[in-house]
Motif scaffolding. Structure first.
Motif, PDB file in Angstrom:
ATOM      1  N   SER A  97       0.592  -1.255   0.233  1.00 48.49           N
ATOM      2  CA  SER A  97       0.033  -0.025   0.175  1.00 48.49           C
ATOM      3  C   SER A  97       0.756   1.303   0.110  1.00 48.49           C
ATOM      4  N   PRO A  98       0.554   2.069  -0.917  1.00 43.15           N
ATOM      5  CA  PRO A  98       1.387   3.524  -1.002  1.00 43.15           C
ATOM      6  C   PRO A  98       0.653   4.569   0.110  1.00 43.15           C
ATOM      7  N   PHE A  99      -0.246   4.132   0.808  1.00 40.66           N
ATOM      8  CA  PHE A  99      -0.920   4.765   1.683  1.00 40.66           C
ATOM      9  C   PHE A  99      -0.580   5.038   3.160  1.00 40.66           C
ATOM     10  N   PRO A 100      -0.638   6.164   3.925  1.00 44.48           N
ATOM     11  CA  PRO A 100      -0.043   6.166   5.203  1.00 44.48           C
ATOM     12  C   PRO A 100      -1.316   5.478   6.099  1.00 44.48           C
ATOM     13  N   ALA A 101      -0.733   4.891   7.174  1.00 45.04           N
ATOM     14  CA  ALA A 101      -1.545   3.838   8.143  1.00 45.04           C
ATOM     15  C   ALA A 101      -2.575   5.143   8.605  1.00 45.04           C
ATOM     16  N   GLY A 102      -3.989   4.430   8.658  1.00 45.46           N
ATOM     17  CA  GLY A 102      -5.200   5.476   9.310  1.00 45.46           C
ATOM     18  C   GLY A 102      -5.568   6.308   8.547  1.00 45.46           C
ATOM     19  N   VAL A 103      -5.160   6.477   7.114  1.00 47.15           N
ATOM     20  CA  VAL A 103      -5.832   7.445   6.131  1.00 47.15           C
ATOM     21  C   VAL A 103      -7.262   6.882   5.653  1.00 47.15           C
ATOM     22  N   THR A 104      -8.240   7.659   5.845  1.00 43.29           N
ATOM     23  CA  THR A 104      -9.611   7.550   5.332  1.00 43.29           C
ATOM     24  C   THR A 104     -10.128   8.364   4.214  1.00 43.29           C
ATOM     25  N   VAL A 105     -11.217   8.169   3.859  1.00 43.84           N
ATOM     26  CA  VAL A 105     -11.902   8.907   2.643  1.00 43.84           C
ATOM     27  C   VAL A 105     -12.830   9.683   3.677  1.00 43.84           C
ATOM     28  N   ARG A 106     -12.890  11.117   3.595  1.00 39.40           N
ATOM     29  CA  ARG A 106     -13.821  11.879   4.328  1.00 39.40           C
ATOM     30  C   ARG A 106     -14.982  12.097   3.487  1.00 39.40           C
ATOM     31  N   SER A 107     -14.780  12.262   1.955  1.00 40.84           N
ATOM     32  CA  SER A 107     -15.936  12.420   0.977  1.00 40.84           C
ATOM     33  C   SER A 107     -15.334  12.271  -0.216  1.00 40.84           C
ATOM     34  N   TRP A 108     -16.273  12.304  -1.419  1.00 42.18           N
ATOM     35  CA  TRP A 108     -16.019  12.402  -3.020  1.00 42.18           C
ATOM     36  C   TRP A 108     -17.078  13.010  -3.571  1.00 42.18           C
ATOM     37  N   GLN A 109     -16.579  13.648  -4.481  1.00 44.10           N
ATOM     38  CA  GLN A 109     -17.568  14.529  -5.297  1.00 44.10           C
ATOM     39  C   GLN A 109     -17.398  14.167  -6.806  1.00 44.10           C
ATOM     40  N   LEU A 110     -18.312  14.046  -7.691  1.00 37.98           N
ATOM     41  CA  LEU A 110     -17.965  13.662  -9.045  1.00 37.98           C
ATOM     42  C   LEU A 110     -19.048  14.706  -9.762  1.00 37.98           C
ATOM     43  N   GLU A 111     -18.324  15.592 -10.606  1.00 44.25           N
ATOM     44  CA  GLU A 111     -18.989  16.756 -11.417  1.00 44.25           C
ATOM     45  C   GLU A 111     -18.321  16.598 -12.741  1.00 44.25           C
ATOM     46  N   GLU A 112     -19.131  16.422 -13.757  1.00 47.60           N
ATOM     47  CA  GLU A 112     -18.975  16.217 -15.144  1.00 47.60           C
ATOM     48  C   GLU A 112     -17.567  15.587 -15.462  1.00 47.60           C
ATOM     49  N   GLY A 113     -17.568  14.503 -14.891  1.00 46.76           N
ATOM     50  CA  GLY A 113     -16.521  13.597 -15.370  1.00 46.76           C
ATOM     51  C   GLY A 113     -15.039  13.761 -14.141  1.00 46.76           C
TER      52      GLY A 113
END
Length: 307
Positions: free
Chosen positions: A84-100
């Motif tokens: 995994s390239p991601f730091p321990a404990g990192v989480t997704v807070r939110s995401w938003q999709l607009e026009e691709g």
């Protein structure tokens, strides 16, 4: 055919980022997605990013963005050379999709990444998510804010992957610091520079800095100053400049301080985690002080000077 990643980064790009040719493919008809991770020991000229296949379940197909993000942060499912390239404990807070354009907001741990580590992590996110038909590009924020020095933008596979089978130069986006024309602080420009096969990112960044800004509100470094060498040193770089560095502006003038910090901030922006200081030499010799600027010791960056 093997392909090389070219990513906008303020990093000391010290390894070749190669990907398999399948990276531009969308999820296939069997609904199998490729989840991208870092390679644990890429070696010189080896593969830095790889993928493992995952057959999406019916539930995952209902919310594919959430599913792919979850799979990314969970790490490799198989025992392999991938990590995994991601730091321990990192989480997704939110995401938003607009026009691709997908913007993924991650927790604060992600903000600790820099340099090549950040490059690889961003690549894994973009390459994984852009397999979905509705996503053309991916941007990353941390706790709602863009990462330092405006280096993270919307990334798409066409931005990340280039066929460089016959190229010998690596293209890297760097952050260059210049004095403002009105003398009030410093400004920054992001510039794509070419790192030649026998060159270094630090050398390319300094050459671009001395070539001058493109923005009208920024002032150039005095043109008589020449770069003699820039070499790695403990905690930073040793920057060797021509004698004109000492006489380009009057002693004690604030323009001299601005010039020193433009060079220091530019080099330290390449990897803010590992590059903490710059030692200045003139014609290979130590420098004592110019006005109030003490140069006998390494200079540390001051990123608060950006106006």
């Amino acid at each position: 055919m093997r392909r090389k990643i070219c990513i906008a980064v303020c990093a000391a790009l010290c390894l070749t980022l190669l990907l398999p040719a399948c990276t531009q493919q969308k999820a296939n008809s069997e609904e199998t997605a490729q989840i991208y991770f870092a390679v644990s020991e890429p070696g010189a000229g080896g593969t830095a990013v790889g993928a493992e296949g995952h057959v999406l379940t019916a539930d995952e197909l209902e919310k594919p963005v959430d599913a792919l993000l979850s799979l990314l942060l969970a790490g490799p499912a198989e025992e392999s050379e991938l990590v995994s390239p991601f730091p321990a404990g990192v989480t997704v807070r939110s995401w938003q999709l607009e026009e691709g354009q997908l913007t993924v907001d991650l927790s604060g741990q992600y903000g600790g990444l820099s340099g090549v580590d950040l490059t690889i992590a961003n690549s894994c996110i973009a390459l994984t998510l852009c397999q979905l038909d509705e996503i053309a590009s991916v941007g990353v924020t941390v706790e709602g804010d863009a990462l330092a020095f405006r280096q993270i933008q919307q990334m798409s596979p066409s931005d990340l992957i280039l066929d460089w089978a016959e190229e010998e130069a690596v293209s890297v986006m760097v952050t260059l610091w210049f004095p403002r024309q009105d003398g009030d602080g410093l400004g920054v420009e992001t510039r794509q520079v070419l790192v030649e096969e026998d060159g270094t990112l630090a050398q390319a960044a300094m050459e671009a800095l001395l070539a001058g800004p493109t923005g009208e509100d920024l002032a150039p470094i005095p043109t008589d100053v020449q770069l003699l060498s820039v070499t790695p040193a403990e905690g930073g770089y040793t920057l060797n400049l021509s004698e004109k560095f000492l006489t380009a502006v009057p002693d004690g003038d604030k323009q001299f301080d601005a010039m020193v910090y433009c060079m220091t901030n530019t080099l330290c922006s390449l990897d803010t985690e590992k590059i903490k200081q710059v030692l200045f030499l003139v014609d290979g010799q130590p420098v004592d002080a110019v006005g109030d600027m003490l140069l006998s010791e390494p200079v540390t960056p001051d990123f608060t000077l950006e106006k």
